[in-house]
Design an enzyme around this catalytic site. Structure first.
Site, short mmCIF file in Angstrom:
data_model
loop_
_atom_site.label_atom_id
_atom_site.label_comp_id
_atom_site.label_asym_id
_atom_site.label_seq_id
_atom_site.Cartn_x
_atom_site.Cartn_y
_atom_site.Cartn_z
N LYS A 199 0.74 -1.14 0.40
CA LYS A 199 0.22 -0.03 -0.28
C LYS A 199 0.85 1.31 -0.06
O LYS A 199 1.88 1.28 1.02
CB LYS A 199 -0.96 -0.25 1.07
N ARG A 209 -10.23 10.51 2.39
CA ARG A 209 -10.65 11.14 3.36
C ARG A 209 -11.57 11.97 3.55
O ARG A 209 -12.26 11.94 4.68
CB ARG A 209 -9.06 11.59 3.67
N LYS A 251 -2.13 -1.53 -3.75
CA LYS A 251 -2.72 0.00 -3.55
C LYS A 251 -2.13 0.88 -3.79
O LYS A 251 -1.17 0.92 -3.48
CB LYS A 251 -3.79 -0.52 -1.93
N SER A 277 -10.39 5.53 -4.74
CA SER A 277 -11.23 6.79 -4.10
C SER A 277 -10.48 7.62 -5.49
O SER A 277 -11.67 8.78 -6.26
CB SER A 277 -11.17 7.28 -3.68
#
Ligand code: PBG
Length: 326
Positions: A199, A209, A251, A277
């Site tokens: 990650k 966030r 990710k 996102s």
């Protein structure tokens, strides 16, 4: 002379030929839908930087989950958003059986049984008042080993609530092994671990966030990886497999397809990739302006992630894409 004997275009000449020789499958069962559930709201709350994605109430979550199952989506990944006043330095609302994530897991476990795979994000950042993925030491640094102990309690609470898969995403060293031991000791030997193995500290988590109302001031560079480091990512993947990860994840996805490909080559367990996102926001924003074809861009991005070698793709478009694919 002048005419090529090799004509790759021959195989592109009809839809039937193209279908016959297509190398990559993209199927609903390979997609996992991330979902946000918030405490203390009466109506689903839109997330402005992720058009079409909301913070769910417990009820609207149940409806969205049922819809994903109807569409044949392979799994659900649940994130909890506690009330501001329930955040503290230790993120204790995360492990509380009455905390929003755990009650929502229990709702979905009761509604859906084994109809899909129920996964939970196993991390503290949604629950801490400072927004870090771990607890802090006296100097204000994220304390690795103390954090891992918290993750074990989170994972056991999530398994207790009905999660089939727990997903440690905080990038603490030793988190997978400790969670495996903790789950086994608590009688949850069948609960699987999807490790966020590689990650990266990415700017593409920005809209997330907003989605979880993160309290973070500062950055996560002392625990998430430098985007420059592919070799280190493979070390993380190997360590997580060694510690007992049942699946490993890379990710974000699109900027890291080389890492997905290398992880798929090396891994002895299934590999997941998370279309995060910011990837969702980029395609959504361009499509809203009419600059790209939304459906084509979404399917192309998901196909690319599969082509790189991901067995499983986490995407906020999971339900919609699943409906396009049938
Ligand atoms: C941490 C976590 C994050 C994401 C998933 N799990 C945020 C972070 O590391 O800052 C990001 C997902 C996304 O951007 O879609 N619990």
């Amino acid at each position: 002379m002048g005419y090529p004997r090799q004509r790759p275009r021959r195989l592109r000449s009809s839809p039937a030929l193209r279908r016959l020789v297509s190398e990559i499958t993209l199927q609903p069962r390979q997609l996992v839908l991330p979902l946000f559930v918030a405490d203390g709201i009466d109506e689903p709350r839109p997330i402005p930087s992720m058009p079409g994605v909301v913070q769910h109430t417990r009820d609207s979550l149940r409806a969205a989950a049922a819809d994903a199952v109807r569409a044949g989506v392979g799994g659900l990944m649940l994130f909890g958003v506690p009330r501001e006043e329930d955040k503290d330095a230790d993120g204790s609302a995360g492990a509380d059986p009455a905390g929003i994530l755990n009650v929502a897991l229990a709702d979905l476990a009761a509604d859906l049984g084994d109809a899909t795979v129920l996964m939970a994000d196993t991390c503290l950042d949604e629950f801490t008042d400072h927004g870090h993925c771990g607890v802090l030491d006296a100097a204000g640094r994220v304390d690795n080993d103390a954090t891992v102990e918290h993750y074990v309690r989170l994972a056991v609470a999530q398994a207790q609530a009905g999660a089939h898969v727990v997903s440690p995403s905080g990038m603490m060293d030793g988190q997978v092994g400790a969670i495996r031991d903790g789950l086994d000791a608590a009688g949850h030997a069948d609960t699987a671990i999807l490790a966020y193995a590689a990650k990266f500290a990415s700017a593409f988590y920005g809209p997330f966030r907003d989605a979880v109302g993160s309290s973070l001031v500062g950055d996560r560079h002392s625990y998430q990886q430098d985007p420059a480091n592919a070799r280190e990512a493979l070390r993380e993947v190997a360590l997580d497999i060694d510690e007992g990860a049942d699946l490993v994840m890379v990710k974000p996805a699109l900027g890291y397809l080389d890492v997905v490909a290398a992880a798929a080559e090396l891994s002895t367990v299934p590999v997941a990739a998370y279309q995060v996102s910011g990837e969702y926001a980029m395609i959504s924003a361009a499509a809203e302006r009419g600059w790209i074809d939304r459906q084509a861009a979404v399917l192309e991005s998901l196909t690319s992630i599969r082509r790189a070698g991901a067995d499983v793709v986490l995407t906020y478009w999971a339900t919609e894409a699943a409906d396009w694919l049938v």
